[in-house]
Write a protein that holds these residues in place. Structure first.
Motif, PDB file in Angstrom:
ATOM      1  N   HIS A 169       7.699  -5.192 104.681  1.00 46.68           N
ATOM      2  CA  HIS A 169       7.548  -3.659 104.230  1.00 46.68           C
ATOM      3  C   HIS A 169       8.708  -2.676 104.658  1.00 46.68           C
ATOM      4  N   GLN A 170      10.069  -3.610 104.498  1.00 51.52           N
ATOM      5  CA  GLN A 170      11.236  -2.740 104.616  1.00 51.52           C
ATOM      6  C   GLN A 170      11.430  -2.069 103.537  1.00 51.52           C
ATOM      7  N   GLU A 171      12.146  -1.111 103.811  1.00 50.98           N
ATOM      8  CA  GLU A 171      12.389   0.052 102.657  1.00 50.98           C
ATOM      9  C   GLU A 171      13.861  -0.599 102.037  1.00 50.98           C
ATOM     10  N   TYR A 172      13.699  -0.391 100.519  1.00 50.13           N
ATOM     11  CA  TYR A 172      14.647  -0.848  99.748  1.00 50.13           C
ATOM     12  C   TYR A 172      16.124   0.085 100.059  1.00 50.13           C
ATOM     13  N   LEU A 173      17.238  -0.441 100.592  1.00 49.80           N
ATOM     14  CA  LEU A 173      18.189   0.068 100.831  1.00 49.80           C
ATOM     15  C   LEU A 173      19.435  -0.141 100.123  1.00 49.80           C
ATOM     16  N   LYS A 174      20.380   0.549  99.665  1.00 45.83           N
ATOM     17  CA  LYS A 174      21.288   0.049  98.683  1.00 45.83           C
ATOM     18  C   LYS A 174      22.839  -0.008  99.739  1.00 45.83           C
ATOM     19  N   THR A 175      23.518  -0.835  99.467  1.00 48.79           N
ATOM     20  CA  THR A 175      24.758  -0.984 100.515  1.00 48.79           C
ATOM     21  C   THR A 175      25.350   0.410 100.777  1.00 48.79           C
ATOM     22  N   SER A 176      25.973   0.388 102.021  1.00 46.02           N
ATOM     23  CA  SER A 176      26.916   1.670 102.536  1.00 46.02           C
ATOM     24  C   SER A 176      28.427   1.573 102.173  1.00 46.02           C
ATOM     25  N   PHE A 177      28.779   0.602 101.882  1.00 41.02           N
ATOM     26  CA  PHE A 177      30.387   0.357 101.916  1.00 41.02           C
ATOM     27  C   PHE A 177      30.917   1.295 100.878  1.00 41.02           C
ATOM     28  N   ASN A 178      31.979   1.876 101.223  1.00 38.31           N
ATOM     29  CA  ASN A 178      32.897   2.669 100.450  1.00 38.31           C
ATOM     30  C   ASN A 178      34.253   2.152 100.257  1.00 38.31           C
ATOM     31  N   VAL A 179      34.647   1.677  99.267  1.00 32.48           N
ATOM     32  CA  VAL A 179      35.924   1.255  99.026  1.00 32.48           C
ATOM     33  C   VAL A 179      37.187   1.979  99.437  1.00 32.48           C
ATOM     34  N   ALA A 180      36.990   3.298  99.007  1.00 34.00           N
ATOM     35  CA  ALA A 180      37.843   4.252  99.406  1.00 34.00           C
ATOM     36  C   ALA A 180      38.181   4.407 100.822  1.00 34.00           C
ATOM     37  N   GLY A 181      37.107   4.345 101.655  1.00 32.56           N
ATOM     38  CA  GLY A 181      37.289   4.951 103.038  1.00 32.56           C
ATOM     39  C   GLY A 181      36.207   6.089 103.098  1.00 32.56           C
ATOM     40  N   GLU A 182      36.207   6.696 104.381  1.00 30.56           N
ATOM     41  CA  GLU A 182      35.391   7.818 104.589  1.00 30.56           C
ATOM     42  C   GLU A 182      35.634   9.162 104.069  1.00 30.56           C
ATOM     43  N   GLN A 183      34.702   9.817 103.465  1.00 30.34           N
ATOM     44  CA  GLN A 183      34.719  10.890 102.591  1.00 30.34           C
ATOM     45  C   GLN A 183      35.736  12.139 102.818  1.00 30.34           C
ATOM     46  N   GLY A 184      35.945  12.127 104.218  1.00 30.80           N
ATOM     47  CA  GLY A 184      37.081  13.303 104.644  1.00 30.80           C
ATOM     48  C   GLY A 184      38.326  12.670 104.850  1.00 30.80           C
ATOM     49  N   SER A 185      38.608  11.455 104.500  1.00 32.89           N
ATOM     50  CA  SER A 185      39.927  10.810 104.636  1.00 32.89           C
ATOM     51  C   SER A 185      40.733  10.864 103.700  1.00 32.89           C
TER      52      SER A 185
END
Length: 172
Positions: free
Chosen positions: A142-158
């Motif tokens: 009963h684990q929540e369906y999650l999508k991967t959190s990786f971001n190729v470009a980097g953190e949003q503020g960078s």
């Protein structure tokens, strides 16, 4: 300033390790699915040169790899010109049980290639089965369906992320 290979690789592997720390089997299944895309395309092309009916399963393997791309990378559904029917079909796999069944079906299809000849397509069948097992375990626990959190470009503020977003906007 363009994205460097080292920045992209560190962001991908950073996201990879962050996802594995969450101990969610749906994330494991997604990473296995992403790896299976590469296997499908590589081994499908490699086995297409057989002088037997294995060619049929090689072509099926290549098509499976392309379908899994759209299942595992939903961003592509927005940017690629696809029919509404195909898009709605792919969106059916946004939970653990449907993905488990999807990968199990893909695995069975590749296991059937063994009836003709033993080839490296068995590796694709094994990885499809592993992805199916991960999604099944996520559903059973009963684990929540999650999508991967990786971001190729980097953190949003960078700065790298801003450059990456700019490149995507120019492509679109």
């Amino acid at each position: 300033m363009a994205l460097s290979i080292s920045t992209v690789m560190s962001n991908v592997f950073g996201g990879f390790s962050a996802d594995f720390k969450k101990k969610n089997f749906s994330l494991y299944g997604q990473w296995i699915g992403l790896f299976t895309i590469i296997l499908c395309l590589a081994l499908g092309i490699a086995n297409i040169f057989h002088a037997s009916l294995v060619i049929i399963f090689s072509i099926i393997c290549i098509v499976q790899g392309l379908v899994v791309v759209f299942v595992e990378v939903p961003f592509l559904l927005r940017i690629c010109p696809l029919t509404d029917k195909f898009t709605s079909f792919i969106k059916n796999f946004d939970e653990n049980w449907p993905r488990c069944g999807f990968y199990l079906l893909m695995s069975v299809i590749q296991w059937l290639s063994l009836t003709l000849q033993t080839t490296s397509l068995i590796v694709v069948a094994v990885f499809f089965a592993l992805a199916s097992a991960c999604y099944a375990l996520a559903a059973i626990k009963h684990q929540e369906y999650l999508k991967t959190s990786f971001n190729v470009a980097g953190e949003q503020g960078s700065l790298e992320a801003q450059v990456g977003e700019h490149v995507v906007r120019n492509v679109l």
